[in-house]
Write a protein that holds these residues in place. Structure first.
Motif, PDB file in Angstrom:
ATOM      1  N   LEU B 112      -3.080  -4.067  -1.404  1.00  0.00           N
ATOM      2  CA  LEU B 112      -2.890  -3.760  -2.829  1.00  0.00           C
ATOM      3  C   LEU B 112      -3.982  -4.407  -3.689  1.00  0.00           C
ATOM      4  CD1 LEU B 112      -0.573  -2.116  -3.963  1.00  0.00           C
ATOM      5  CD2 LEU B 112       0.746  -4.184  -4.311  1.00  0.00           C
ATOM      6  N   VAL B 113      -4.861  -5.174  -3.068  1.00  0.00           N
ATOM      7  CA  VAL B 113      -5.798  -5.977  -3.850  1.00  0.00           C
ATOM      8  C   VAL B 113      -7.240  -5.479  -3.713  1.00  0.00           C
ATOM      9  CG1 VAL B 113      -6.487  -8.332  -4.429  1.00  0.00           C
ATOM     10  CG2 VAL B 113      -4.286  -7.951  -3.328  1.00  0.00           C
ATOM     11  N   CYS B 114      -7.863  -5.769  -2.592  1.00  0.00           N
ATOM     12  CA  CYS B 114      -9.316  -5.604  -2.461  1.00  0.00           C
ATOM     13  C   CYS B 114      -9.812  -4.163  -2.604  1.00  0.00           C
ATOM     14  CB  CYS B 114      -9.784  -6.199  -1.133  1.00  0.00           C
ATOM     15  SG  CYS B 114      -8.994  -7.764  -0.746  1.00  0.00           S
ATOM     16  N   PRO B 115      -9.127  -3.161  -2.028  1.00  0.00           N
ATOM     17  CA  PRO B 115      -9.679  -1.793  -2.149  1.00  0.00           C
ATOM     18  C   PRO B 115      -9.848  -1.357  -3.604  1.00  0.00           C
ATOM     19  CG  PRO B 115      -7.995  -1.839  -0.442  1.00  0.00           C
ATOM     20  CD  PRO B 115      -7.928  -3.162  -1.166  1.00  0.00           C
ATOM     21  N   ALA B 116      -9.030  -1.907  -4.512  1.00  0.00           N
ATOM     22  CA  ALA B 116      -9.130  -1.528  -5.926  1.00  0.00           C
ATOM     23  C   ALA B 116     -10.441  -1.980  -6.553  1.00  0.00           C
ATOM     24  CB  ALA B 116      -7.954  -2.119  -6.704  1.00  0.00           C
ATOM     25  N   GLU B 117     -11.103  -2.955  -5.909  1.00  0.00           N
ATOM     26  CA  GLU B 117     -12.344  -3.513  -6.477  1.00  0.00           C
ATOM     27  C   GLU B 117     -13.591  -2.723  -6.094  1.00  0.00           C
ATOM     28  OE1 GLU B 117     -12.549  -7.607  -5.203  1.00  0.00           O
ATOM     29  OE2 GLU B 117     -10.488  -7.956  -5.816  1.00  0.00           O
ATOM     30  N   PHE B 118     -13.447  -1.801  -5.110  1.00  0.00           N
ATOM     31  CA  PHE B 118     -14.644  -1.155  -4.568  1.00  0.00           C
ATOM     32  C   PHE B 118     -14.683   0.350  -4.848  1.00  0.00           C
ATOM     33  CE2 PHE B 118     -14.448  -5.146  -2.510  1.00  0.00           C
ATOM     34  CZ  PHE B 118     -15.774  -5.489  -2.276  1.00  0.00           C
ATOM     35  N   ASP B 119     -15.740   0.773  -5.516  1.00  0.00           N
ATOM     36  CA  ASP B 119     -16.027   2.178  -5.748  1.00  0.00           C
ATOM     37  C   ASP B 119     -16.534   2.773  -4.432  1.00  0.00           C
ATOM     38  OD1 ASP B 119     -16.877   4.606  -6.746  1.00  0.00           O
ATOM     39  OD2 ASP B 119     -18.563   3.780  -7.890  1.00  0.00           O
ATOM     40  N   ILE B 120     -15.920   3.865  -3.988  1.00  0.00           N
ATOM     41  CA  ILE B 120     -16.448   4.530  -2.782  1.00  0.00           C
ATOM     42  C   ILE B 120     -16.975   5.925  -3.122  1.00  0.00           C
ATOM     43  CG2 ILE B 120     -15.087   3.224  -1.085  1.00  0.00           C
ATOM     44  CD1 ILE B 120     -13.098   5.591  -1.034  1.00  0.00           C
ATOM     45  N   GLY B 121     -17.148   6.180  -4.428  1.00  0.00           N
ATOM     46  CA  GLY B 121     -17.662   7.486  -4.842  1.00  0.00           C
ATOM     47  C   GLY B 121     -16.562   8.493  -5.104  1.00  0.00           C
ATOM     48  N   GLU B 122     -15.319   8.040  -5.156  1.00  0.00           N
ATOM     49  CA  GLU B 122     -14.166   8.937  -5.351  1.00  0.00           C
ATOM     50  C   GLU B 122     -14.099   9.460  -6.783  1.00  0.00           C
ATOM     51  OE1 GLU B 122     -13.682   5.546  -4.898  1.00  0.00           O
ATOM     52  OE2 GLU B 122     -12.932   5.002  -6.889  1.00  0.00           O
ATOM     53  N   HIS B 123     -13.398  10.590  -6.971  1.00  0.00           N
ATOM     54  CA  HIS B 123     -13.126  11.086  -8.321  1.00  0.00           C
ATOM     55  C   HIS B 123     -11.977  10.308  -8.950  1.00  0.00           C
ATOM     56  CE1 HIS B 123     -15.388  14.469  -6.598  1.00  0.00           C
ATOM     57  NE2 HIS B 123     -15.799  14.629  -7.829  1.00  0.00           N
ATOM     58  N   ALA B 124     -11.017   9.908  -8.136  1.00  0.00           N
ATOM     59  CA  ALA B 124      -9.885   9.154  -8.689  1.00  0.00           C
ATOM     60  C   ALA B 124      -9.268   8.253  -7.617  1.00  0.00           C
ATOM     61  CB  ALA B 124      -8.814  10.108  -9.222  1.00  0.00           C
ATOM     62  N   LYS B 125      -8.866   7.063  -8.047  1.00  0.00           N
ATOM     63  CA  LYS B 125      -8.036   6.197  -7.207  1.00  0.00           C
ATOM     64  C   LYS B 125      -6.585   6.550  -7.489  1.00  0.00           C
ATOM     65  CE  LYS B 125     -10.991   2.064  -6.855  1.00  0.00           C
ATOM     66  NZ  LYS B 125     -12.264   2.490  -7.479  1.00  0.00           N
ATOM     67  N   VAL B 126      -5.757   6.546  -6.463  1.00  0.00           N
ATOM     68  CA  VAL B 126      -4.330   6.821  -6.619  1.00  0.00           C
ATOM     69  C   VAL B 126      -3.567   5.654  -6.005  1.00  0.00           C
ATOM     70  CG1 VAL B 126      -2.448   8.383  -6.003  1.00  0.00           C
ATOM     71  CG2 VAL B 126      -4.719   9.319  -6.526  1.00  0.00           C
ATOM     72  N   ALA B 127      -2.674   5.036  -6.786  1.00  0.00           N
ATOM     73  CA  ALA B 127      -1.890   3.895  -6.291  1.00  0.00           C
ATOM     74  C   ALA B 127      -0.620   4.398  -5.621  1.00  0.00           C
ATOM     75  CB  ALA B 127      -1.525   2.970  -7.450  1.00  0.00           C
ATOM     76  N   VAL B 128      -0.324   3.849  -4.459  1.00  0.00           N
ATOM     77  CA  VAL B 128       0.897   4.204  -3.732  1.00  0.00           C
ATOM     78  C   VAL B 128       1.740   2.932  -3.609  1.00  0.00           C
ATOM     79  CG1 VAL B 128       1.833   5.121  -1.574  1.00  0.00           C
ATOM     80  CG2 VAL B 128      -0.350   5.984  -2.448  1.00  0.00           C
ATOM     81  N   LEU B 129       2.975   2.990  -4.109  1.00  0.00           N
ATOM     82  CA  LEU B 129       3.852   1.816  -4.136  1.00  0.00           C
ATOM     83  C   LEU B 129       5.217   2.205  -3.585  1.00  0.00           C
ATOM     84  CD1 LEU B 129       4.359  -1.129  -5.313  1.00  0.00           C
ATOM     85  CD2 LEU B 129       5.262   0.026  -7.321  1.00  0.00           C
ATOM     86  N   SER B 130       5.670   1.495  -2.579  1.00  0.00           N
ATOM     87  CA  SER B 130       6.983   1.791  -1.997  1.00  0.00           C
ATOM     88  C   SER B 130       8.086   1.040  -2.746  1.00  0.00           C
ATOM     89  CB  SER B 130       6.962   1.361  -0.528  1.00  0.00           C
ATOM     90  OG  SER B 130       8.253   1.072  -0.087  1.00  0.00           O
ATOM     91  N   VAL B 131       9.229   1.678  -2.889  1.00  0.00           N
ATOM     92  CA  VAL B 131      10.354   1.019  -3.575  1.00  0.00           C
ATOM     93  C   VAL B 131      10.839  -0.215  -2.808  1.00  0.00           C
ATOM     94  CG1 VAL B 131      11.155   3.077  -4.799  1.00  0.00           C
ATOM     95  CG2 VAL B 131      12.079   2.577  -2.527  1.00  0.00           C
ATOM     96  N   THR B 132      10.505  -0.326  -1.540  1.00  0.00           N
ATOM     97  CA  THR B 132      10.915  -1.513  -0.776  1.00  0.00           C
ATOM     98  C   THR B 132      10.097  -2.744  -1.169  1.00  0.00           C
ATOM     99  OG1 THR B 132       9.371  -1.007   1.003  1.00  0.00           O
ATOM    100  CG2 THR B 132      11.591  -0.125   1.222  1.00  0.00           C
ATOM    101  N   GLU B 133       8.992  -2.550  -1.891  1.00  0.00           N
ATOM    102  CA  GLU B 133       8.129  -3.680  -2.255  1.00  0.00           C
ATOM    103  C   GLU B 133       8.609  -4.456  -3.481  1.00  0.00           C
ATOM    104  OE1 GLU B 133       3.834  -2.665  -2.163  1.00  0.00           O
ATOM    105  OE2 GLU B 133       4.503  -0.842  -1.172  1.00  0.00           O
ATOM    106  N   GLY B 134       9.471  -3.832  -4.288  1.00  0.00           N
ATOM    107  CA  GLY B 134       9.955  -4.537  -5.485  1.00  0.00           C
ATOM    108  C   GLY B 134       9.318  -4.015  -6.761  1.00  0.00           C
TER     109      GLY B 134
END
Lengths: 207, 207
Positions: B112-134
């Motif tokens: 949930l942390v490091c990938p958000a810091e790196f541009d890989i040339g994508e058009h959009a980042k999409v966050a995926v969060l499971s309800v089991t995480e809180g």
């Protein structure tokens, strides 16, 4: 890494001097690390005295959550960083009433990857894995399961609602770390807590 | 970061030339990213053609899992690194049959942390969060929820067995990113998939 090792070494010396054990809990966000600590405090009340260093990127929620249960807790904020570094932990250790403690438990930033790479001066790393994450995770994130001295599988009360294969998960862990103790717990439903806490507190007698 | 940006730029140029959209799925280990992709392939069959770049630290399980469902997938191994870097993604992109594709979906390393810091040339980042995480996770891990263009809340079929507060979770996300679209899904029980897939595939018409 050299700088980190230096601070980890200072913490090790301090802990040795004060006869305090330090564990480093590492698991994904929401794997149940804080819930384990809440339940543990309730169970060991009087027998073992511990404090918690709560590592997070942002918010002081977890420390507040623990303090509401009368657990001595201090919030360490990494301000964006994905893991706790030894210097931040050392500074926080110095502010704890070590003379009165048997143990310090560090709850690292929720992350199955980076915290496993950093020595913070702990006696043992402990891996925390929730059954909602899937049984193949130890093989996909092997470093933590190599470094850990125990694995705590959490949220087992949810097993009836999941396709999680416990045997396959244990097999994966043992493939990486054959002799590692593995505990299956649910702090919420008070399942498996005693054996897990016995392992954790057993460390106290060794320093 | 300069080197990473250079490779991200190369990917952006390549994707523009080939009229292919690239999304970057980011979430914790076991948040349900692969299950979402499996269900999506089943649902959009014929209408949208996509390939998956599977980022993992170790094992080729996820790419195999997708290929078993006839999804074009390529496994990117980071060999210990906690996120995908732009160069690795670019090399893999060049090996995909881009002429035949509408979209490439990158499943980043579970973190949930490091990938958000790196541009890989994508058009959009999409966050995926499971309800089991809180429900408090967006406030504890704010960078991803700032960077993302959509949030997909997964495993909502488990809500009856959890104390997860959906309203509080959405409130936390909106506090960080007020106008972000939020989807609540369960690929397993086929809940909420159509609106989520419509948002994902809608991007195809914009390049």
């Amino acid at each position: 890494m050299g700088e980190n090792e230096k601070w980890a070494g200072k913490s090790r010396a301090l802990l040795k001097e004060k006869k305090v054990v330090m564990l480093n809990l590492i698991g994904s966000p929401g794997s149940g690390k804080t819930a384990l600590l809440e339940k543990m405090a309730e169970k060991v009340s009087g027998a073992v005295t511990f404090a918690v260093l709560e590592g997070d990127i942002a918010t002081t929620r977890d420390a507040q959550r623990l303090m509401a249960k009368n657990i001595t807790a201090s919030q360490l904020l990494t301000n964006g960083s994905c893991h706790l570094e030894a210097k931040l932990v050392h500074t926080a250790l110095r502010d704890l009433p070590l003379e009165t403690l048997d143990m310090v438990i560090v709850e690292n930033v929720g992350n199955l990857v980076c915290p496993a790479e950093f020595d913070i001066g702990e006696h043992a790393k402990v891996a925390v894995l929730s059954v909602t994450e899937g049984e193949e995770k130890p093989l996909k994130y092997p470093l933590l399961f190599t470094e850990a001295r125990a694995v705590i599988i959490t949220k087992v009360d949810l097993l009836p609602h999941l396709s999680f294969n416990v045997d396959l998960c244990i097999q994966g862990i043992k493939q990486i770390n054959p002799a590692i103790p593995i505990f299956q717990i649910s702090p919420l439903k008070d399942i498996g807590m005693d054996a897990c806490i016995a392992w954790i507190t057993e460390h106290v007698s060794h320093v």
